[in-house]
Write a protein that holds these residues in place. Structure first.
Motif, PDB file in Angstrom:
ATOM      1  N   ASN A  98       1.086   4.051  -2.989  1.00  0.00           N
ATOM      2  CA  ASN A  98       0.695   5.444  -2.724  1.00  0.00           C
ATOM      3  C   ASN A  98       1.839   6.430  -2.886  1.00  0.00           C
ATOM      4  O   ASN A  98       1.595   7.637  -3.021  1.00  0.00           O
ATOM      5  CB  ASN A  98       0.106   5.563  -1.320  1.00  0.00           C
ATOM      6  CG  ASN A  98      -1.221   4.839  -1.191  1.00  0.00           C
ATOM      7  OD1 ASN A  98      -1.978   4.733  -2.149  1.00  0.00           O
ATOM      8  ND2 ASN A  98      -1.499   4.315   0.007  1.00  0.00           N
ATOM      9  N   THR A  99       3.071   5.950  -2.866  1.00  0.00           N
ATOM     10  CA  THR A  99       4.204   6.887  -2.902  1.00  0.00           C
ATOM     11  C   THR A  99       4.938   6.919  -4.243  1.00  0.00           C
ATOM     12  O   THR A  99       5.654   7.884  -4.518  1.00  0.00           O
ATOM     13  CB  THR A  99       5.227   6.528  -1.802  1.00  0.00           C
ATOM     14  OG1 THR A  99       5.650   5.165  -1.968  1.00  0.00           O
ATOM     15  CG2 THR A  99       4.605   6.719  -0.420  1.00  0.00           C
ATOM     16  N   THR A 100       4.746   5.896  -5.072  1.00  0.00           N
ATOM     17  CA  THR A 100       5.485   5.892  -6.340  1.00  0.00           C
ATOM     18  C   THR A 100       4.928   6.953  -7.292  1.00  0.00           C
ATOM     19  O   THR A 100       3.727   7.209  -7.344  1.00  0.00           O
ATOM     20  CB  THR A 100       5.418   4.509  -7.016  1.00  0.00           C
ATOM     21  OG1 THR A 100       6.201   4.552  -8.212  1.00  0.00           O
ATOM     22  CG2 THR A 100       3.989   4.135  -7.377  1.00  0.00           C
ATOM     23  N   ASP A 101       5.825   7.552  -8.049  1.00  0.00           N
ATOM     24  CA  ASP A 101       5.430   8.565  -9.040  1.00  0.00           C
ATOM     25  C   ASP A 101       5.304   7.978 -10.442  1.00  0.00           C
ATOM     26  O   ASP A 101       4.860   8.660 -11.365  1.00  0.00           O
ATOM     27  CB  ASP A 101       6.478   9.694  -9.077  1.00  0.00           C
ATOM     28  CG  ASP A 101       6.499  10.494  -7.785  1.00  0.00           C
ATOM     29  OD1 ASP A 101       5.427  10.624  -7.164  1.00  0.00           O
ATOM     30  OD2 ASP A 101       7.573  10.976  -7.407  1.00  0.00           O
ATOM     31  N   ASP A 117       0.832  -1.207   0.000  1.00  0.00           N
ATOM     32  CA  ASP A 117       0.000   0.000   0.000  1.00  0.00           C
ATOM     33  C   ASP A 117       0.865   1.255   0.000  1.00  0.00           C
ATOM     34  O   ASP A 117       0.599   2.218  -0.725  1.00  0.00           O
ATOM     35  CB  ASP A 117      -0.918   0.018   1.233  1.00  0.00           C
ATOM     36  CG  ASP A 117      -2.166  -0.827   1.023  1.00  0.00           C
ATOM     37  OD1 ASP A 117      -2.572  -0.983  -0.135  1.00  0.00           O
ATOM     38  OD2 ASP A 117      -2.723  -1.304   2.013  1.00  0.00           O
ATOM     39  N   VAL A 118       1.917   1.242   0.845  1.00  0.00           N
ATOM     40  CA  VAL A 118       2.798   2.408   0.931  1.00  0.00           C
ATOM     41  C   VAL A 118       3.499   2.647  -0.399  1.00  0.00           C
ATOM     42  O   VAL A 118       3.578   3.781  -0.888  1.00  0.00           O
ATOM     43  CB  VAL A 118       3.833   2.203   2.059  1.00  0.00           C
ATOM     44  CG1 VAL A 118       4.857   3.342   2.042  1.00  0.00           C
ATOM     45  CG2 VAL A 118       3.143   2.128   3.405  1.00  0.00           C
ATOM     46  N   MET A 119       3.981   1.588  -1.005  1.00  0.00           N
ATOM     47  CA  MET A 119       4.685   1.707  -2.287  1.00  0.00           C
ATOM     48  C   MET A 119       3.746   2.217  -3.384  1.00  0.00           C
ATOM     49  O   MET A 119       4.118   3.060  -4.202  1.00  0.00           O
ATOM     50  CB  MET A 119       5.283   0.356  -2.681  1.00  0.00           C
ATOM     51  CG  MET A 119       6.348  -0.151  -1.715  1.00  0.00           C
ATOM     52  SD  MET A 119       6.878  -1.841  -2.088  1.00  0.00           S
ATOM     53  CE  MET A 119       7.691  -1.597  -3.668  1.00  0.00           C
ATOM     54  N   ARG A 160       3.101   1.744 -10.436  1.00  0.00           N
ATOM     55  CA  ARG A 160       1.913   1.711  -9.574  1.00  0.00           C
ATOM     56  C   ARG A 160       0.952   0.617 -10.033  1.00  0.00           C
ATOM     57  O   ARG A 160       0.434  -0.154  -9.212  1.00  0.00           O
ATOM     58  CB  ARG A 160       1.209   3.066  -9.590  1.00  0.00           C
ATOM     59  CG  ARG A 160       0.000   3.128  -8.652  1.00  0.00           C
ATOM     60  CD  ARG A 160      -0.713   4.467  -8.685  1.00  0.00           C
ATOM     61  NE  ARG A 160       0.165   5.549  -8.279  1.00  0.00           N
ATOM     62  CZ  ARG A 160       0.693   6.438  -9.102  1.00  0.00           C
ATOM     63  NH1 ARG A 160       0.406   6.390 -10.410  1.00  0.00           N
ATOM     64  NH2 ARG A 160       1.495   7.375  -8.661  1.00  0.00           N
TER      65      ARG A 160
END
Length: 266
Positions: free
Chosen positions: A6-9, A2-4, A14
């Motif tokens: 939500n944080t990947t650009d 979930d963190v990855m 994603r």
């Protein structure tokens, strides 16, 4: 994950992460709603992702959630940048709305969107014809028939569509003027079309358009191969000239033509 997610650009990363997360949900959850939701997010984020689309289809069948599936497709359409892919998404969404959910209004919206993007799409046009005919939406049906006629390569099919249009205009829509224009369009395609000539004869009589009625009689005279039929038409034209237009000279001319036909016939 979930963190990855939500944080990947990176959009590709994603979607790849969402696919991995959805696979985990699918493998470990007894109910697959979370897997469906996550595959759906991946599909919406990247509508060209075939695997995500296939997964939401399979899981939707398992979960019996056709309404959610239809809405997923609508969301994917909003994010789709490829016109061809968007057409396919609209087609699938329309099928779900129409066949699974019996929501013909939303199905029609999808088919109209397809036609707006591809006005040569006969399948979408025919689907709209079916929907509008079943629901008695006569004005919309006339519009779709007109669009169908415009793209039809067959004169026979065009004429058949014009017949349907004129029938609706004269009947359900109570618009004789529009029906007349439509039958005239048939004559533009085929000046000897007897069905259109007969319909115009009746319409001009009903609307008391005597001059145009005379023109129809003349067209029918020109087309008639049978002498008795030409005599009958000359007499009708003469009666109309005399009784309705008060044109004695024109009436006499038609009577003389009828007599000449009679003499030749004898």
């Amino acid at each position: 994950l979930d963190v990855m997610i939500n944080t990947t650009d990176d959009d590709f990363t994603r979607v790849e992460l969402m696919m991995r997360q959805a696979a985990l949900y699918e493998d470990h959850d007894t109910l697959h709603q979370r897997a469906f939701n996550t595959y759906a997010k991946a599909f919406v984020a990247s509508p060209s992702t075939t695997e995500a689309r296939e997964k939401v289809e399979v899981l939707s069948t398992e979960l019996n959630n056709a309404a959610e599936l239809a809405n997923v497709y609508m969301d994917a359409i909003e994010h789709c940048e490829d016109d061809t892919d968007k057409l396919h998404l609209y087609e699938r969404a329309a099928t779900i709305w129409n066949d699974a959910l019996h929501d013909t209004a939303k199905a029609a919206q999808c088919y109209e969107a397809i036609c707006a993007q591809d006005d040569q799409n006969v399948d979408a046009i025919r689907a709209l014809e079916t929907i509008y005919a079943a629901e008695g939406k006569h004005e919309q049906l006339v519009d779709v028939y007109k669009r169908h006629a415009e793209i039809s390569p067959s004169m026979i099919d065009q004429k058949d569509l014009f017949y349907k249009i004129a029938d609706l205009q004269e009947g359900a829509l109570n618009n004789s003027a529009a029906a007349i224009d439509t039958y005239l369009a048939v004559l533009d395609l085929d000046s000897e079309d007897q069905f259109a000539l007969d319909a115009l004869e009746k319409l001009y009589q009903n609307t008391e358009n005597w001059k145009e009625l005379i023109n129809i009689y003349q067209q029918k005279i020109d087309n008639a191969s049978d002498a008795d039929e030409r005599i009958r038409l000359h007499v009708l034209a003469a009666q109309t000239q005399h009784d309705k237009l008060n044109d004695v000279d024109a009436a006499i001319e038609h009577y003389n033509s009828a007599l000449a036909e009679s003499d030749e016939h004898v």
